[in-house]
Design a protein around this motif. Structure first.
Motif, PDB file in Angstrom:
ATOM      1  N   ASP A  62      -2.756   3.628  -1.289  1.00 54.38           N
ATOM      2  CA  ASP A  62      -3.737   3.322  -2.382  1.00 54.38           C
ATOM      3  C   ASP A  62      -4.118   1.700  -1.858  1.00 54.38           C
ATOM      4  O   ASP A  62      -3.527   0.983  -1.053  1.00 54.38           O
ATOM      5  CB  ASP A  62      -2.669   2.775  -3.556  1.00 54.38           C
ATOM      6  CG  ASP A  62      -2.465   3.988  -4.301  1.00 54.38           C
ATOM      7  OD1 ASP A  62      -3.181   5.063  -4.144  1.00 54.38           O
ATOM      8  OD2 ASP A  62      -1.595   4.105  -5.116  1.00 54.38           O
ATOM      9  N   VAL A  84       4.300   3.900   6.318  1.00 56.90           N
ATOM     10  CA  VAL A  84       3.334   4.673   7.123  1.00 56.90           C
ATOM     11  C   VAL A  84       4.432   5.226   8.362  1.00 56.90           C
ATOM     12  O   VAL A  84       4.131   6.286   8.572  1.00 56.90           O
ATOM     13  CB  VAL A  84       2.480   3.628   7.844  1.00 56.90           C
ATOM     14  CG1 VAL A  84       1.697   4.567   8.742  1.00 56.90           C
ATOM     15  CG2 VAL A  84       1.460   3.271   6.753  1.00 56.90           C
ATOM     16  N   LYS A 140      -1.795  11.622   8.127  1.00 55.80           N
ATOM     17  CA  LYS A 140      -0.589  11.772   7.885  1.00 55.80           C
ATOM     18  C   LYS A 140      -0.066  11.125   6.655  1.00 55.80           C
ATOM     19  O   LYS A 140       1.109  11.350   6.257  1.00 55.80           O
ATOM     20  CB  LYS A 140       0.390  11.092   9.229  1.00 55.80           C
ATOM     21  CG  LYS A 140      -0.126   9.615   9.247  1.00 55.80           C
ATOM     22  CD  LYS A 140       0.283   9.088  10.307  1.00 55.80           C
ATOM     23  CE  LYS A 140       0.065   7.670  10.929  1.00 55.80           C
ATOM     24  NZ  LYS A 140       0.351   7.056  12.254  1.00 55.80           N
ATOM     25  N   SER A 141      -1.237  10.264   6.204  1.00 58.37           N
ATOM     26  CA  SER A 141      -0.653   9.594   4.887  1.00 58.37           C
ATOM     27  C   SER A 141      -1.851   9.189   4.064  1.00 58.37           C
ATOM     28  O   SER A 141      -3.041   8.967   4.528  1.00 58.37           O
ATOM     29  CB  SER A 141       0.175   8.325   5.217  1.00 58.37           C
ATOM     30  OG  SER A 141      -0.633   7.518   6.189  1.00 58.37           O
ATOM     31  N   ALA A 142      -1.473   8.916   2.500  1.00 58.72           N
ATOM     32  CA  ALA A 142      -2.529   8.376   1.830  1.00 58.72           C
ATOM     33  C   ALA A 142      -1.991   6.921   1.387  1.00 58.72           C
ATOM     34  O   ALA A 142      -0.711   6.665   1.251  1.00 58.72           O
ATOM     35  CB  ALA A 142      -2.633   9.295   0.550  1.00 58.72           C
ATOM     36  N   TYR A 180      -5.014  -1.778  -3.545  1.00 55.50           N
ATOM     37  CA  TYR A 180      -5.022  -2.578  -4.497  1.00 55.50           C
ATOM     38  C   TYR A 180      -5.824  -3.761  -4.564  1.00 55.50           C
ATOM     39  O   TYR A 180      -6.187  -4.268  -3.693  1.00 55.50           O
ATOM     40  CB  TYR A 180      -3.423  -3.011  -4.768  1.00 55.50           C
ATOM     41  CG  TYR A 180      -2.443  -1.708  -4.606  1.00 55.50           C
ATOM     42  CD1 TYR A 180      -2.295  -1.032  -5.817  1.00 55.50           C
ATOM     43  CD2 TYR A 180      -1.553  -1.682  -3.489  1.00 55.50           C
ATOM     44  CE1 TYR A 180      -1.361  -0.140  -5.735  1.00 55.50           C
ATOM     45  CE2 TYR A 180      -0.763  -0.720  -3.507  1.00 55.50           C
ATOM     46  CZ  TYR A 180      -0.573   0.164  -4.770  1.00 55.50           C
ATOM     47  OH  TYR A 180       0.118   1.279  -4.932  1.00 55.50           O
ATOM     48  N   PHE A 218       4.994  -1.500   3.729  1.00 51.66           N
ATOM     49  CA  PHE A 218       3.556  -0.766   4.543  1.00 51.66           C
ATOM     50  C   PHE A 218       4.248  -0.214   5.810  1.00 51.66           C
ATOM     51  O   PHE A 218       4.079   1.037   6.097  1.00 51.66           O
ATOM     52  CB  PHE A 218       2.523  -1.587   4.354  1.00 51.66           C
ATOM     53  CG  PHE A 218       1.364  -0.834   5.081  1.00 51.66           C
ATOM     54  CD1 PHE A 218       0.826   0.024   4.238  1.00 51.66           C
ATOM     55  CD2 PHE A 218       1.033  -0.938   6.445  1.00 51.66           C
ATOM     56  CE1 PHE A 218      -0.267   0.823   4.951  1.00 51.66           C
ATOM     57  CE2 PHE A 218      -0.052  -0.281   6.764  1.00 51.66           C
ATOM     58  CZ  PHE A 218      -0.699   0.558   5.951  1.00 51.66           C
ATOM     59  N   GLN A 247       3.312   8.964  -1.843  1.00 53.57           N
ATOM     60  CA  GLN A 247       3.063   7.999  -2.624  1.00 53.57           C
ATOM     61  C   GLN A 247       4.294   7.013  -3.067  1.00 53.57           C
ATOM     62  O   GLN A 247       4.631   7.026  -4.395  1.00 53.57           O
ATOM     63  CB  GLN A 247       2.288   8.559  -4.108  1.00 53.57           C
ATOM     64  CG  GLN A 247       1.060   9.022  -3.571  1.00 53.57           C
ATOM     65  CD  GLN A 247       0.026   8.055  -3.314  1.00 53.57           C
ATOM     66  OE1 GLN A 247       0.176   6.968  -3.580  1.00 53.57           O
ATOM     67  NE2 GLN A 247      -1.203   8.360  -3.191  1.00 53.57           N
ATOM     68  N   ILE A 281       0.932  -1.201  -0.020  1.00 52.11           N
ATOM     69  CA  ILE A 281       0.023  -0.046  -0.048  1.00 52.11           C
ATOM     70  C   ILE A 281       0.903   1.157  -0.148  1.00 52.11           C
ATOM     71  O   ILE A 281       1.669   1.361   0.958  1.00 52.11           O
ATOM     72  CB  ILE A 281      -0.890  -0.041   1.174  1.00 52.11           C
ATOM     73  CG1 ILE A 281      -1.670  -1.033   1.259  1.00 52.11           C
ATOM     74  CG2 ILE A 281      -1.594   1.241   1.299  1.00 52.11           C
ATOM     75  CD1 ILE A 281      -2.835  -1.190   2.278  1.00 52.11           C
ATOM     76  N   ALA A 282       0.562   2.115  -0.921  1.00 45.74           N
ATOM     77  CA  ALA A 282       1.538   3.230  -1.246  1.00 45.74           C
ATOM     78  C   ALA A 282       1.193   4.350  -0.119  1.00 45.74           C
ATOM     79  O   ALA A 282       0.114   4.652  -0.312  1.00 45.74           O
ATOM     80  CB  ALA A 282       1.732   3.724  -2.190  1.00 45.74           C
ATOM     81  N   VAL A 283       2.177   4.639   0.571  1.00 50.15           N
ATOM     82  CA  VAL A 283       1.776   5.627   1.506  1.00 50.15           C
ATOM     83  C   VAL A 283       2.172   6.691   1.213  1.00 50.15           C
ATOM     84  O   VAL A 283       3.332   7.022   0.819  1.00 50.15           O
ATOM     85  CB  VAL A 283       2.029   5.144   2.968  1.00 50.15           C
ATOM     86  CG1 VAL A 283       1.785   6.542   3.988  1.00 50.15           C
ATOM     87  CG2 VAL A 283       1.425   4.051   3.333  1.00 50.15           C
ATOM     88  N   ALA A 284       1.498   7.815   1.426  1.00 49.65           N
ATOM     89  CA  ALA A 284       1.747   9.009   0.849  1.00 49.65           C
ATOM     90  C   ALA A 284       2.501   9.973   2.045  1.00 49.65           C
ATOM     91  O   ALA A 284       2.666   9.428   3.074  1.00 49.65           O
ATOM     92  CB  ALA A 284       0.577  10.002   0.270  1.00 49.65           C
ATOM     93  N   SER A 285       2.304  11.240   1.893  1.00 50.46           N
ATOM     94  CA  SER A 285       3.221  12.081   2.504  1.00 50.46           C
ATOM     95  C   SER A 285       3.453  11.822   3.963  1.00 50.46           C
ATOM     96  O   SER A 285       3.183  12.738   4.667  1.00 50.46           O
ATOM     97  CB  SER A 285       2.687  13.389   2.207  1.00 50.46           C
ATOM     98  OG  SER A 285       1.607  13.733   3.120  1.00 50.46           O
ATOM     99  N   ALA A 286       3.533  10.795   4.308  1.00 50.58           N
ATOM    100  CA  ALA A 286       3.580  10.234   5.429  1.00 50.58           C
ATOM    101  C   ALA A 286       3.886  11.117   6.441  1.00 50.58           C
ATOM    102  O   ALA A 286       4.221  12.137   6.046  1.00 50.58           O
ATOM    103  CB  ALA A 286       4.365   9.067   5.693  1.00 50.58           C
TER     104      ALA A 286
END
Lengths: 481, 173
Positions: free
Chosen positions: B104, A37, B100-102, B106, A33, A44, A7-12
């Motif tokens: 995805d 996180v 804090k995060s996004a 899947y 993951f 991302q 799971i791609a975690v964004a601007s954590a």
């Protein structure tokens, strides 16, 4: 099919710490993951190897999200074993979730509060942050002020004693690019306390070593020598929020005038430990912080006293008024306060003018002959094109985004779809219930109220250029303020 | 997109009220992995999605794992997949976002999205409370129809024990 990404975690969690300015960097090595996180500001985050399906998705996804996340400030100890601050054991005792940040094990949040709760608690009560990973430096010597005036646009000589200023360390190549952002405090005429970002530690060390050697060797500088000492034994904590002053006052000596200590001022004082009639070594208290709230950063000379004083503050305030807070809340708090995070909102290629930090440059240092690195370039940028100057092509602005939260790397586009900028930080604002972000936008579109769009996972979302700070700051500027 | 603004507010309020009822809130997280769907077979991906498939192995329900929900923290926004979308295993079908995060989401298998959990537009925090609940009111993300390839994909996924081991190993790092 090989699927290496999680799971791609964004601007954590970017949070972080700095005296009004500090950083937190991303850790490019993060792959999984949990580490994403938990580990670092990763946007991302591309995983180390892409599967075919990911490549396919790139067609519809903004590619720079992926490439950007490759950026790394990794000279900062990415391969060295992580260090611990003086408060490491205390963090664990309070149920901290620890993550690697800037070469240290740092708490991102504690078991008592979620990130949102911790954020709101800081705004309504007070939070105590460990910022001991930041680099505390002392520059001293007869040439210290002038040396700082070469590497930063600040007026170090003119600064009053025990006064601080946000500043930028400038690249020596004259490009106007920023090596790091920093808080500079003048202690005496020839002694300055300078706090820089943990994530830039190695880069800054190398830069400063080189610049100091150069300065000290220059003809005429025999009587203007400068030396640097890193306060690696010193702890640094930040007490932030409306309860910060009442709580700190419980530990201050009776004759300490806390109301007279305004935002941007600092003082040395011992603290009184309640109940034990003992007094600590003198600590350096600076009024300010990285949340937009009234608050203090306290530099404590030894690891043992860092623990003692942290516990004394927690117990003086009690859990109803003060809680430990981690990098998670720190990031959303600083974003609401409109403050930059180096490595994200500022970097080696942005200039202070582009970064909407012209205000850190005092009037007397705005000319091309001010003598700091990049002065010629900055002087041109300070004058808009319309007035015969060079101006800038892009500016850092605040954005409020409808629908999904905007994250670092997301493109800013016009209604026609033309790319006009990029988001550098973003999150759902816990205080406002809106999605806030900052980013760089093409000059001309930077005015408050300008409507643009941010592309979130391939879908344009309405966004409006907005004034920063998003949440008004509450600095203590005195009785009349 | 007023509904999203609303959901953000809701998420915030529920987060605050969680302070008051903290024990109950936390109790949710220590539930063991296999609470729901005793009749369905559940498997997990390395990317922390779960999928239940029906006895006839034709349909399934997809969500994100309790481990993922806990790691993300307060979820304030869920981007749901589009109904009717046909995807391969590993394709991004949506996202969950915390402050804090996004992250995805899947697709665990090759499938067609037949229904999405609209509850999450209003109450994204449901994913924190009952991430592995595939019933009405649960935190599931989408219902899907498996393709032939999808069934093969499914067979290759981890069962609950293997996933528990996998996450335990991840947590160690």
């Amino acid at each position: 099919m090989q699927r290496s990404r999680s799971i791609a975690v964004a601007s954590a969690l970017r949070g972080v710490c700095r005296s009004q300015t500090q950083t937190w960097t991303r850790n490019a090595a993060v792959r999984r993951f949990i580490s994403t996180v938990v580990a670092a500001p990763v946007v991302q985050q591309p995983k180390s190897s892409f599967s075919a399906s990911v490549v396919r998705q790139q067609a519809v996804r903004p590619t720079q999200i992926r490439t950007q996340a490759r950026r790394s400030y990794a000279s900062s100890s990415s391969n060295a074993p992580l260090q611990k601050t003086a408060l490491y054991d205390l963090h664990l005792r309070y149920g901290a979730k620890m993550v690697p940040f800037g070469g240290f094990h740092m708490p991102v949040q504690y078991s008592s509060l979620s990130v949102i709760q911790s954020h709101l608690f800081t705004r309504s009560h007070a939070s105590l942050f460990d910022v001991g990973h930041m680099v505390q430096r002392l520059f001293s010597g007869p040439g210290a002020a002038q040396f700082l005036e070469r590497i930063t646009p600040s007026a170090a000589s003119a600064l009053g004693e025990h006064r601080s200023t946000l500043s930028c360390i400038m690249h020596a190549d004259g490009s106007g690019g920023i090596v790091d952002d920093t808080i500079v405090t003048k202690l005496t005429a020839d002694k300055f306390y300078v706090v820089t970002n943990a994530a830039c530690r190695d880069k800054d060390n190398e830069y400063l070593r080189k610049e100091m050697a150069k300065w000290n060797a220059e003809p005429g500088h025999e009587s203007l020598q400068v030396k640097e000492e890193q306060l690696s034994e010193s702890g640094l904590i930040a007490l932030q929020g409306p309860e910060a002053a009442p709580i700190l006052s419980l530990l201050l000596p009776k004759d300490f005038n806390l109301r007279g200590l305004l935002f941007g001022h600092s003082a040395y004082t011992p603290l009184m430990l309640p109940g034990s009639n003992t007094q600590t070594s003198p600590v350096l208290i600076s009024r300010g912080g990285y949340t937009g709230e009234d608050g203090f950063e306290i530099s404590i000379p030894s690891p043992a006293e860092t623990v003692t004083i942290t516990e004394a503050i927690l117990s003086a305030g009690g859990p109803e008024k003060v809680q430990l807070a981690g990098l998670g809340a720190r990031d959303s708090l600083r974003l609401e306060a409109g403050m930059c995070l180096y490595g994200h909102d500022l970097d080696d290629t942005t200039t202070p003018v582009e970064g909407a930090l012209s205000w850190i440059i005092p009037k007397e240092r705005r000319g091309p002959d001010a003598g700091y690195y990049g002065a010629e370039k900055i002087a041109k940028q300070l004058v808009p094109k319309a007035k015969g100057g060079e101006g800038v092509e892009r500016r850092r602005v605040g954005l409020i985004v409808e629908g999904a939260p905007a994250r670092e790397g997301y493109p800013i586009v016009t209604a026609e779809g033309e790319k006009v900028g990029v988001v550098t930080s973003g999150c759902p604002s816990p205080s406002l219930g809106k999605n806030i972000a900052m980013g760089y936008i093409k000059e001309g579109l930077h005015k408050v109220g300008t409507e643009v769009q941010v592309v979130v996972r391939g879908k344009p979302k309405k966004a409006v250029v907005s004034k920063m700070p998003f949440v008004p700051n509450k600095y203590w500027r005195g009785e009349s303020a | 997109m007023a509904s999203i603004a609303r959901s953000l507010r809701l998420a915030r309020l529920s987060a605050v009220s969680a302070t008051i009822r903290a024990p109950a809130y936390r109790a949710v997280f220590i539930r063991p992995f296999s609470v729901t769907a005793s009749n369905a077979i559940r498997k997990y991906t390395k990317e922390h999605e779960w999928i239940d498939i029906s006895a006839d192995k034709k349909t399934g329900v997809v969500g994100i794992s309790e481990y993922a929900a806990k790691t993300l923290g307060d979820i304030v926004y869920v981007e749901l997949p589009e109904e009717g979308l046909e995807v391969q295993a590993g394709d991004a079908i949506g996202a969950v976002e915390s402050v804090k995060s996004a992250a995805d989401i899947y697709s665990p298998v090759a499938c067609k999205i037949t229904q999405v959990n609209l509850l999450l537009e209003e109450k994204p925090g449901t994913v924190n409370q009952v991430p592995e609940d595939d019933s009405h009111g649960g935190g599931w993300i989408a219902k899907v129809q498996l393709t032939e390839q999808g069934l093969k994909d499914f067979e290759a996924l981890m069962d609950a024990d293997a996933y528990a081991e996998f996450t335990a190993a991840e947590s160690d790092h």
